[in-house]
Design a protein around this motif. Structure first.
Motif, PDB file in Angstrom:
ATOM      1  N   UNK A  74       1.956   5.397  -6.196  1.00  0.00           N
ATOM      2  CA  UNK A  74       2.785   6.449  -5.580  1.00  0.00           C
ATOM      3  C   UNK A  74       2.234   7.861  -5.777  1.00  0.00           C
ATOM      4  N   UNK A  75       1.026   8.053  -5.276  1.00  0.00           N
ATOM      5  CA  UNK A  75       0.398   9.371  -5.287  1.00  0.00           C
ATOM      6  C   UNK A  75       0.126   9.759  -3.844  1.00  0.00           C
ATOM      7  N   UNK A  76      -0.139  11.053  -3.613  1.00  0.00           N
ATOM      8  CA  UNK A  76      -0.439  11.488  -2.246  1.00  0.00           C
ATOM      9  C   UNK A  76      -1.939  11.426  -1.969  1.00  0.00           C
ATOM     10  N   UNK A  77      -2.688  10.932  -2.930  1.00  0.00           N
ATOM     11  CA  UNK A  77      -4.137  10.840  -2.787  1.00  0.00           C
ATOM     12  C   UNK A  77      -4.589   9.401  -2.993  1.00  0.00           C
ATOM     13  N   UNK A  78      -5.711   9.043  -2.381  1.00  0.00           N
ATOM     14  CA  UNK A  78      -6.261   7.697  -2.552  1.00  0.00           C
ATOM     15  C   UNK A  78      -7.434   7.707  -3.526  1.00  0.00           C
ATOM     16  N   UNK A  79      -7.629   8.842  -4.210  1.00  0.00           N
ATOM     17  CA  UNK A  79      -8.875   8.952  -4.974  1.00  0.00           C
ATOM     18  C   UNK A  79      -8.974   8.000  -6.175  1.00  0.00           C
ATOM     19  N   UNK A  80      -7.829   7.509  -6.674  1.00  0.00           N
ATOM     20  CA  UNK A  80      -7.912   6.570  -7.797  1.00  0.00           C
ATOM     21  C   UNK A  80      -7.931   5.104  -7.335  1.00  0.00           C
ATOM     22  N   UNK A  81      -7.785   4.859  -6.023  1.00  0.00           N
ATOM     23  CA  UNK A  81      -7.579   3.480  -5.573  1.00  0.00           C
ATOM     24  C   UNK A  81      -8.714   2.531  -5.929  1.00  0.00           C
ATOM     25  N   UNK A  82      -9.934   2.995  -5.829  1.00  0.00           N
ATOM     26  CA  UNK A  82     -11.019   2.059  -6.150  1.00  0.00           C
ATOM     27  C   UNK A  82     -11.054   1.783  -7.650  1.00  0.00           C
ATOM     28  N   UNK A  83     -10.741   2.797  -8.439  1.00  0.00           N
ATOM     29  CA  UNK A  83     -10.652   2.566  -9.887  1.00  0.00           C
ATOM     30  C   UNK A  83      -9.534   1.570 -10.194  1.00  0.00           C
ATOM     31  N   UNK A  84      -8.427   1.686  -9.485  1.00  0.00           N
ATOM     32  CA  UNK A  84      -7.324   0.737  -9.679  1.00  0.00           C
ATOM     33  C   UNK A  84      -7.798  -0.672  -9.321  1.00  0.00           C
ATOM     34  N   UNK A  85      -8.425  -0.806  -8.169  1.00  0.00           N
ATOM     35  CA  UNK A  85      -8.913  -2.140  -7.741  1.00  0.00           C
ATOM     36  C   UNK A  85      -9.804  -2.759  -8.808  1.00  0.00           C
ATOM     37  N   UNK A  86     -10.698  -1.946  -9.347  1.00  0.00           N
ATOM     38  CA  UNK A  86     -11.625  -2.445 -10.361  1.00  0.00           C
ATOM     39  C   UNK A  86     -10.881  -2.821 -11.643  1.00  0.00           C
ATOM     40  N   UNK A  87      -9.940  -1.954 -12.008  1.00  0.00           N
ATOM     41  CA  UNK A  87      -9.196  -2.166 -13.257  1.00  0.00           C
ATOM     42  C   UNK A  87      -8.383  -3.450 -13.230  1.00  0.00           C
ATOM     43  N   UNK A  88      -7.767  -3.737 -12.098  1.00  0.00           N
ATOM     44  CA  UNK A  88      -6.836  -4.872 -12.060  1.00  0.00           C
ATOM     45  C   UNK A  88      -7.522  -6.180 -11.699  1.00  0.00           C
ATOM     46  N   UNK A  89      -8.767  -6.134 -11.315  1.00  0.00           N
ATOM     47  CA  UNK A  89      -9.463  -7.348 -10.863  1.00  0.00           C
ATOM     48  C   UNK A  89      -9.305  -8.532 -11.826  1.00  0.00           C
ATOM     49  N   UNK A  90      -9.434  -8.329 -13.140  1.00  0.00           N
ATOM     50  CA  UNK A  90      -9.324  -9.490 -14.038  1.00  0.00           C
ATOM     51  C   UNK A  90      -7.945 -10.144 -14.040  1.00  0.00           C
ATOM     52  N   UNK A  91      -6.945  -9.437 -13.552  1.00  0.00           N
ATOM     53  CA  UNK A  91      -5.572  -9.948 -13.652  1.00  0.00           C
ATOM     54  C   UNK A  91      -5.149 -10.731 -12.413  1.00  0.00           C
ATOM     55  N   UNK A  92      -6.066 -10.902 -11.479  1.00  0.00           N
ATOM     56  CA  UNK A  92      -5.724 -11.472 -10.175  1.00  0.00           C
ATOM     57  C   UNK A  92      -6.382 -12.844 -10.016  1.00  0.00           C
ATOM     58  N   UNK A  93      -5.575 -13.834  -9.633  1.00  0.00           N
ATOM     59  CA  UNK A  93      -6.113 -15.188  -9.421  1.00  0.00           C
ATOM     60  C   UNK A  93      -7.003 -15.203  -8.182  1.00  0.00           C
ATOM     61  N   UNK A  94      -7.937 -16.182  -8.093  1.00  0.00           N
ATOM     62  CA  UNK A  94      -8.907 -16.179  -6.986  1.00  0.00           C
ATOM     63  C   UNK A  94      -8.287 -16.358  -5.601  1.00  0.00           C
ATOM     64  N   UNK A  95      -7.086 -16.924  -5.533  1.00  0.00           N
ATOM     65  CA  UNK A  95      -6.473 -17.127  -4.212  1.00  0.00           C
ATOM     66  C   UNK A  95      -5.549 -15.977  -3.823  1.00  0.00           C
ATOM     67  N   UNK A  96      -5.703 -14.843  -4.501  1.00  0.00           N
ATOM     68  CA  UNK A  96      -4.818 -13.713  -4.241  1.00  0.00           C
ATOM     69  C   UNK A  96      -5.643 -12.542  -3.727  1.00  0.00           C
ATOM     70  N   UNK A  97      -5.187 -11.935  -2.624  1.00  0.00           N
ATOM     71  CA  UNK A  97      -5.864 -10.719  -2.168  1.00  0.00           C
ATOM     72  C   UNK A  97      -4.934  -9.538  -2.378  1.00  0.00           C
ATOM     73  N   UNK A  98      -5.531  -8.419  -2.747  1.00  0.00           N
ATOM     74  CA  UNK A  98      -4.738  -7.250  -3.131  1.00  0.00           C
ATOM     75  C   UNK A  98      -5.122  -6.057  -2.265  1.00  0.00           C
ATOM     76  N   UNK A  99      -4.121  -5.384  -1.728  1.00  0.00           N
ATOM     77  CA  UNK A  99      -4.355  -4.161  -0.981  1.00  0.00           C
ATOM     78  C   UNK A  99      -3.691  -3.007  -1.725  1.00  0.00           C
ATOM     79  N   UNK A 100      -4.409  -1.896  -1.864  1.00  0.00           N
ATOM     80  CA  UNK A 100      -3.834  -0.739  -2.559  1.00  0.00           C
ATOM     81  C   UNK A 100      -3.560   0.356  -1.538  1.00  0.00           C
ATOM     82  N   UNK A 101      -2.324   0.873  -1.557  1.00  0.00           N
ATOM     83  CA  UNK A 101      -2.006   1.983  -0.640  1.00  0.00           C
ATOM     84  C   UNK A 101      -1.357   3.124  -1.431  1.00  0.00           C
TER      85      UNK A 101
END
Lengths: 244, 244, 244, 244, 244, 244
Positions: free
Chosen positions: B8-35
């Motif tokens: 819930x920010x007005x910027x997307x500048x942290x989104x790739x860092x978020x994607x990288x950070x959460x990658x270990x917590x996601x099962x292989x059959x799950x796709x994640x979109x960050x908005x």
């Protein structure tokens, strides 16, 4: 002393009834202005409604402070916008829930709330949990009727409330009742009287009566919300697109 | 399985860092979109911010369901918009607070939360009261730093957090810590490791890791919020001006 | 990721049914092994049973860690052996009660548990007290049927559970239900669907589904029980006659 | 009246000291027998120890009833085996924790517990939660010394306990102390006297003294555990391999 | 050991019945004296009665200490004068409520109280709140009969109590009962026996039995109320017109 | 509207100061009479004092109702005589504690009380437990000074209170303070101002200000204590020797 009452409806049609209803609860040196919303939900009966109406309630509270009002009562038992507005203004603000609930603990140690719908019952239960008073709150019951149907069949609301309140005394063993909707105005005295007649002499608490007394107390005592609890925001430094 | 993360920010500048950070917590059959948000507060650090950002978060949750997402994580420890959105959609939605707080009770019976400011500490304490878990919550401490200063001086955040956490173990006698801001991403493992080094082997809970695991569990289990707790609203019959 | 499920029975006859039942709750990168006990009570329905079965459950948990498993689920709602084993191993271990009970608080603020016997009801009430969640737990009801009678008359268990759950909604006013026995597998979805049909749209929580999701979350998040809460014991320095 | 005391150690070397220590707490018509364990942990300082020693304690309780004893005191503040044994026998059984903790509430409304290790502190905190008395329990402190080191340096235990108890009065503001280990026998009177000397006139509760008084009361009053709380098991119909 | 029992009535006509009733609860080395009040209310069934009788109870407690008694039991479940007298004397003093209520938690984790009138029910509920045990106290019911009517129709009291207790087991799901009036003496054993006959094997706690056992325990253990909780007053420096 | 204030001292020397102090809290249509006691303790600082003064306070409340007063404020934070008098009269009666404590929860969710002695701290803690508000009450501190020393050295009381309140904010993390003695009149505004100066903007609640506002609210709202909670006694049928 000047008090603003915000009735969070999009219509002013109940305002004169509100003015008449609350007159006995107002000291002679207090003037009361009743206003409504310009945008938001028609009434607040869900969390969605609360979200929709909160910004305009906040705007009207900020405006009230600028106009020199000494305090604001938001006439709704879901206490909408109260905690947000406390970050923005210094004057005391009360909703319908907290004063009534805390006062119930003064006259009873086991009491209940009667409200209109299951949705409102859940909202109110969350407020009770937040207020830390669940220990004394024996039950929350609802009459399962949306607010706009409340006053349609004359005498119907009285009958339905009375039936539920009798159950709350006999089954839930409460010794006082809080009316869980400011739209039940005028009911408290009727219900107390009827309950006394049937040998169940219970106090029925009208949330507006208590909230307005509470607010006058706060103003006279110079009390307001704690700044350590609600750190002040400076709206000049903030985007104002959320509130008008 | 498709999950939407709303940062819930007005910027997307942290989104790739978020994607990288959460990658270990996601099962292989799950796709994640960050908005992110299109309107609202720059970040959520007060009740006012929460009010400003809630409508767009709700809109994005409603939209996610329409797009066929199986669940939504609102990446913020104040759990904004969660209860409102539950009235509108059927898919499970989680914020950062509840899953982390409830999980803390699984690994410790006396734990604490470390957050960024006094304002957030009050918000979080209200959430803990609502969640009914205050019995195990020994303390809420804050580092007194707004979120945008958090990552400025490299290593500074680590140092400040570590100092507070040591106090929480020695003075408040907690046996686990919840990080009270999703902006502290990447800190949990570092802090756990450092605490072990100094002979205080404490678990530090990252709210995003837990929330995402929780959400995947709900989706696989076919669980969602109770309709008796959050009665469904039909937005077609409602004024939609509050959400886009 | 490799997970061990310990079904604390002396027979393996339900194992394939368990494997089938839990399949939807397991991510594709997770392999699950189901084992049983070599000694202990035939099933766990009393504190005595729990005492008898705990040593072998602990042995099998210690063994699982040695074999390289990433986590263990003890498939029983009385959470047997969990706290003992946490003193001996580092991998996360969950029982059937805590994940389900803590998750209930996510989807409802007033929920109940339905279990098999009065004895189990008392055991579970103690676990709820320990977990600090009694505030939201409105009732624990039992169907008064030992576990080995549960699956004998086809359709009987469904009928009995449905009758009790209806009472829990109408009389105890709960908004979610936790199934208080892992032997009720397969019931949750059926009961949710039936309750929706009769206009009481309540979530019914299957303890295995939640526990397994919880365990996968802990493993991915690198979380485990706190060493300050469960100080590590070194079994090499201890008499091992208690566990095999 | 005949009472059995089970000191859950594998040695009898403290038994005569126990007999001497408890003599003042026993009415003239009561005879007391002290026994130890044949197998189990050397002492109970962890959940693992508790698991190991529970079966033999249960066996000895079952045996005591057969021998005609009127009640049993398990001399350990972690209350091991108590709830299991209540399913098997009709005579009253008490441990060291519950009587002391409940009695503390009679003489103080804010009290604390001092125990030996962090592991015991966690065990005892769980017992306090189960007993529902956490509201009055201001703190649990430990002296961080295993039980076998307690009596080695003469005067050392006294010194360490006194230092902690002073802190509990001044920092935690307690008005009574429960000794959290039956191995601290003989300390209560010394500590009370010393605290009075320094102007902090606090009651220090010896768990054995209270438990034995409690047990005598139950026997004279004809009270025992509730069968609705602890449904009776018939061991003849059960596999007896767990208890000898 | 010498114990004084104060039966707070203005008549001595029940004293020999009391002596006979409590005989089984008294160790052979204990002598018991029963006294009554010289002024106060005829019986204690309201807060007003309690105010009227408290000064003379306090006088009699102060006198008992001067006469060398080792402890005092005030035979009334509203625990009148207990906390006042603790400021004035050093010997242990107990009323009828606290020992019974705290002991209930030893044999049951969900119990109820049955008392005589609504007024007493409110008094007792306040005592339960003060004692911090409301978590386990499932219900307080009353038979709606003043104390002087209790023993008039032979068998009537038994019948009325039995009917209420059956409801407490089936509707309130309690597993033990505390008798909420010392005037119900002799009832506990009868009620336990009858309940066992109907397949509801519940413990019924007689408050006098427990209080006297408790008092003997305190005297033997050298325990009394905490001076930090009840700071000592010196009556020589005070106006004595309140107590004789 | 006519209100009686009972200042429970044996002297009238503070009455004009009281009149002056409370003037701002009184609406223009309200007249206030201040009276004192004819017998009782010189001041109420212990449970013994409370017992001694209660009968005359009750007499004066009964008399007030006969004289046509609309409500009574007993100016003491130990709320003496309140619950007794509620059995005898119909008009609303408030003490100093409950209104202040319940109002604290309106402006803060974590607050503390500062009182004069350890004895008063224990009395007040019991009142807080009874009022069911202990969840938000973070601490009760005392300045360890009896009431008659309070006003002797000019400026001394201010200094001592300020020092303690700073500790309550920094160490106990409270966000509001209740003054725990009506003898601290005039302090609240001074302390609020000083705390703001040092950057700790905390609300300090004067118990008289709140109680009088509360009482006026009850009178205007037609609220009084519940008759189901405080069943009415008829003094004509009772021995009147307890009250004059």
């Amino acid at each position: 002393m000047r008090i603003k009452i915000i009735v969070p409806l999009l219509t002013s049609k109940y305002n004169s009834a509100v003015q008449e209803d609350i007159a006995p609860y107002i000291a002679p040196d207090v003037s009361v202005t009743v206003v409504n919303l310009d945008f938001g939900s028609p009434s607040i009966e869900s969390r969605y409604d609360e979200m929709c109406s909160t910004p305009d309630i906040v705007s009207k509270i900020v405006e009230s402070e600028k106009e020199g009002y000494d305090g604001v009562f938001v006439s709704c038992v879901s206490d909408p916008a109260i905690s947000v507005a406390r970050e923005l203004v210094d004057i005391p603000i009360v909703g319908g829930f907290e004063p009534a609930a805390l006062s119930a603990g003064m006259i009873s140690k086991r009491w209940g709330i009667i409200t209109i719908t299951q949705s409102c019952a859940c909202l109110i239960r969350d407020l009770a949990t937040l207020a830390g008073i669940h220990q004394q709150l024996a039950c929350i019951r609802s009459i399962n009727q949306p607010i706009d149907e409340l006053h349609q069949a004359p005498g119907k609301l009285e009958e339905v409330l009375l039936a539920q309140i009798k159950k709350m005394v006999s089954e839930d063993r409460v010794t006082a009742i809080v009316l869980g909707c400011t739209g039940m105005m005028g009911m408290a005295k009727y219900l107390s009287r009827e309950m006394e007649t049937v040998g169940m002499p219970i106090q029925v608490i009208d949330p507006s009566a208590v909230a307005l007394g509470y607010l006058q107390m706060m103003i006279r005592a110079g009390l307001t919300h704690s700044r350590l609890e609600y750190p002040k925001l400076d709206l000049r430094e903030r985007d104002m697109s959320c509130v008008k």
